[in-house]
Each structure stands twice: as structure tokens, then as C-alpha cells.
Design a protein around this motif. Sequence first.
Motif: not given
Length: 207
Positions: A75, A167, A162, A78
Amino acid sequence: ARVSLRIVPDATIRVLEAAHGSVDLIQNDFPPHFLRVLEKRKDLVIEQRPGRNLKYLVFNLAKPALADVRVRRALAMAIDREAILRYKLAGLGRPATGVLSPEDPFYEPDVERYVFDPAAAESLLDDAGFPRGADGVRMHFDYKTSTDETAVGVAKVLKSQWAAVGVDVTIRPAEWGIFFHDVQSGYFEMYSLTLSAVVDPDLRAHD
């Protein structure tokens, strides 16, 4: 002889009052994109200097996916911080490398840093056992924030960045009292806040 303090909750109204001369001083309380407009006015003086505020992300490690350090690193990798600074904060900031700012005597520049690397982020998520599904989504999280215009704007950029690595994030803005209650109660998966005026490396001094 006296100072009159006024609370003006709406950011746009604060800007308009400053532009129309209804207030004499506003400190650190403009959405960043408004500053670029106001600084062109000859009847206003805007002073800027490096700040000590820190915007940070919090992950709830009680959530199984977020308990995996590979997911948290993915995360982080990204996130294009420079894009957020440039387009949502009008260049009024810099990427943090820790809790303390470079002006602090206790600042340490020689630390590990996460660079923007979506390909590496995808590899970490694969290794963590979260492949893309048929819809391209690996996992889903709720992101809580206040209703502050800038905070919501940054949240939208994070959601987009994300999504590029699979995600999916749902942004859930809430009035400050509700938002902060959820934060204190642990009723969240991820959220972002600002730590103000960090001057001591012992954060217990700020409790």
C-alpha cells in the motif's frame, strides 16, 4: 485594543471573507488550492514557511490482511506522494521520511524510504496471497476520514492509486465528532489524520 476571534466552519466562506476584507488575519486555515488564487491579489499578504505538521496513515492491524507487513508495504509503495503534493496540496508540502521535519535538531535523514513502485507493490500482494480476482480486485478496505475538503480530496487520490494495484477502497467521510470517536474506538480499517507541531522525538510528550 482588542482581538475578535470568529469561528467560520466552511472553508469557502473563510476564503471569501478574506478576499472581501471581512477578516484581518487567517492562520493556516485555507484549502491549499485557494492559496494559489489568493496570492495573486495585491491587497492580501500570504506568508509561508516550512511547517511541522505530519499527515499520516493508520492501519488497523486487527484486520488479517493489514496485519501482513507485505500488504502494508505494498500500500505504501502504491502511493505517488509527489502527485498528491503537486495536485491536491498545491505543492505546499514535502514527502515525510519520519515523524520529525528536517528543521528539527533530532531529524535523521538516513532512513528506509518507500518509493512509488506499483509493480513491486503488485508483486508483494501476490506473495502475500492476494491475487487479482476476475474483476481485477485483490481486496477491499474502508477508509475513514473527516468531511474536510482537502482530506476527502487526498482520500480520492489514494483510492485511485490503490485501485491501480487491485486494492478497492470505499471512502467514508464523517463529521469530525463521529470520525474521531471511531478512531479512538478502533472502529476502522484505515484512516488518515494530521499530527500537529511535532517538535520532540518522544511522542509521549504529545499525549
